[in-house]
Design an enzyme around this catalytic site. Structure first.
Site, PDB file in Angstrom:
ATOM      1  N   ASN A 193      -7.357  -3.022   5.012  1.00  0.00           N
ATOM      2  CA  ASN A 193      -7.019  -3.571   6.252  1.00  0.00           C
ATOM      3  C   ASN A 193      -5.538  -3.412   6.633  1.00  0.00           C
ATOM      4  O   ASN A 193      -5.241  -3.524   7.913  1.00  0.00           O
ATOM      5  CB  ASN A 193      -7.352  -5.132   6.315  1.00  0.00           C
ATOM      6  CG  ASN A 193      -6.665  -5.929   7.241  1.00  0.00           C
ATOM      7  OD1 ASN A 193      -7.408  -5.999   8.298  1.00  0.00           O
ATOM      8  ND2 ASN A 193      -5.896  -6.814   7.038  1.00  0.00           N
TER       9      ASN A 193
ATOM     10  N   LYS B 136      -5.029   6.198  13.252  1.00  0.00           N
ATOM     11  CA  LYS B 136      -6.427   5.629  12.978  1.00  0.00           C
ATOM     12  C   LYS B 136      -7.500   6.756  13.278  1.00  0.00           C
ATOM     13  O   LYS B 136      -8.691   6.453  12.799  1.00  0.00           O
ATOM     14  CB  LYS B 136      -6.674   4.400  14.128  1.00  0.00           C
ATOM     15  CG  LYS B 136      -5.758   3.450  13.909  1.00  0.00           C
ATOM     16  CD  LYS B 136      -5.897   2.675  12.559  1.00  0.00           C
ATOM     17  CE  LYS B 136      -5.248   1.281  12.475  1.00  0.00           C
ATOM     18  NZ  LYS B 136      -5.612   0.783  11.061  1.00  0.00           N
TER      19      LYS B 136
ATOM     20  N   VAL C 154       0.917  -1.318   0.130  1.00  0.00           N
ATOM     21  CA  VAL C 154       0.009  -0.081   0.060  1.00  0.00           C
ATOM     22  C   VAL C 154       0.692   1.378   0.170  1.00  0.00           C
ATOM     23  O   VAL C 154       0.330   2.207  -0.213  1.00  0.00           O
ATOM     24  CB  VAL C 154      -1.049   0.013   1.280  1.00  0.00           C
ATOM     25  CG1 VAL C 154      -1.755  -1.221   1.041  1.00  0.00           C
ATOM     26  CG2 VAL C 154      -0.385   0.316   2.534  1.00  0.00           C
TER      27      VAL C 154
ATOM     28  N   TYR D  93       0.416   5.384  16.314  1.00  0.00           N
ATOM     29  CA  TYR D  93      -0.615   4.412  15.776  1.00  0.00           C
ATOM     30  C   TYR D  93      -2.069   5.103  15.987  1.00  0.00           C
ATOM     31  O   TYR D  93      -2.995   5.310  15.099  1.00  0.00           O
ATOM     32  CB  TYR D  93      -0.438   3.073  16.479  1.00  0.00           C
ATOM     33  CG  TYR D  93      -1.625   2.204  16.309  1.00  0.00           C
ATOM     34  CD1 TYR D  93      -1.806   1.360  15.085  1.00  0.00           C
ATOM     35  CD2 TYR D  93      -2.536   2.095  17.156  1.00  0.00           C
ATOM     36  CE1 TYR D  93      -2.663   0.509  14.901  1.00  0.00           C
ATOM     37  CE2 TYR D  93      -3.644   1.330  16.776  1.00  0.00           C
ATOM     38  CZ  TYR D  93      -3.634   0.374  15.566  1.00  0.00           C
ATOM     39  OH  TYR D  93      -4.743  -0.384  15.362  1.00  0.00           O
TER      40      TYR D  93
END
Length: 254
Positions: free
Chosen positions: A91, A181, A65, A177
């Site tokens: 994902n 998100k 990705v 992280y």
């Protein structure tokens, strides 16, 4: 194109193991053709072969990705083989801290986090989603009922993360992280707003604390349990929600 074009076609990034592989398996069980995106072609093909052995229609795709060229090549392959894409599950993701449990990820504390690590996490978890989504969006527009699901995390909720007595209060703060998100959730809403008029439903899913390599297998949920909410959002009917953030229990606060 082949006879399998009668099936819905779903692509899952990061699908050779963990939650991604479980998502692919459950979508295959529902009769979809599943395309397993994986950085390592060998591991991707091993996962696809296992799904075929179980009766699924599964194919491996080389997909990093963070490499736009592989995303474009995957889109060309899908167009030549199937002519469209019905489901995209973004994902693939990284924690940035390697295989450690969240309570051990002290390298992400904002005042001490290395920018190279933060950039790497955003490159995969946010920019990678844009790269892949935009590469296959023309194919999704050809579907009569396309669905996009972005795999997020409860940690991406500002409400939950900011609560002094909330579920994340005991964990080290994160500059990588967790904010990645949160950014993914915001991106989900923006894609949903753009694609609403086209009937493409776009939602974010929080699988929960799943037993995977990324947390050194400290999670208490199985990959199959974590995959369930993603699969539900990937198979929504025409009256399903869009621009939402969901766990297995229901809607989550932003």
């Amino acid at each position: 194109m082949n006879a399998s074009t009668a099936r819905k076609v779903a692509m899952i990034t990061g699908a050779n193991k963990g939650i991604g592989r479980a998502i692919a398996g459950q979508l295959a069980e529902q009769g979809m053709t599943v395309l397993l995106g994986a950085r390592d072609p060998r591991r991707g093909e091993e996962a696809a072969a296992a799904l075929r052995a179980a009766g699924g229609d599964a194919h491996a795709l080389r997909l990093d990705v963070t490499d736009p060229a592989t995303a474009q090549e995957a889109a060309r392959w899908i167009e030549e083989r199937f002519g469209r894409l019905d489901v995209l599950v973004n994902n693939a993701g990284i924690t940035g801290s390697g295989q450690v449990a969240p309570q051990d990820a002290h390298d992400q504390v904002p005042s001490a986090a290395g920018l190279d690590m933060v950039r790497a996490v955003f490159e995969t978890n946010v920019f990678g989603v844009i790269t892949v989504t935009n590469a296959v969006l023309p194919l999704l527009r050809r579907s009569p009922a396309a669905r996009i699901v972005n795999v997020s995390s409860h940690a991406g909720s500002l409400t939950l993360a900011g609560a002094p007595d909330g579920p994340f209060a005991a964990l080290p703060p994160s500059a990588a992280y967790t904010p990645s998100k949160t950014a993914l959730n915001a991106l989900t809403v923006q894609y949903a707003n753009e694609l609403r008029k086209d009937g493409i439903l776009v939602n974010a899913a929080a699988p929960g604390y799943v037993d995977t390599d990324s947390n050194n297998h400290t999670g208490h949920l199985t990959p199959a349990q974590g995959a369930a909410v993603v699969v539900r959002l990937a198979t929504l009917g025409p009256d399903g929600p869009t621009a939402g953030f969901f766990s297995a229990e229901g809607p989550l606060p932003w």
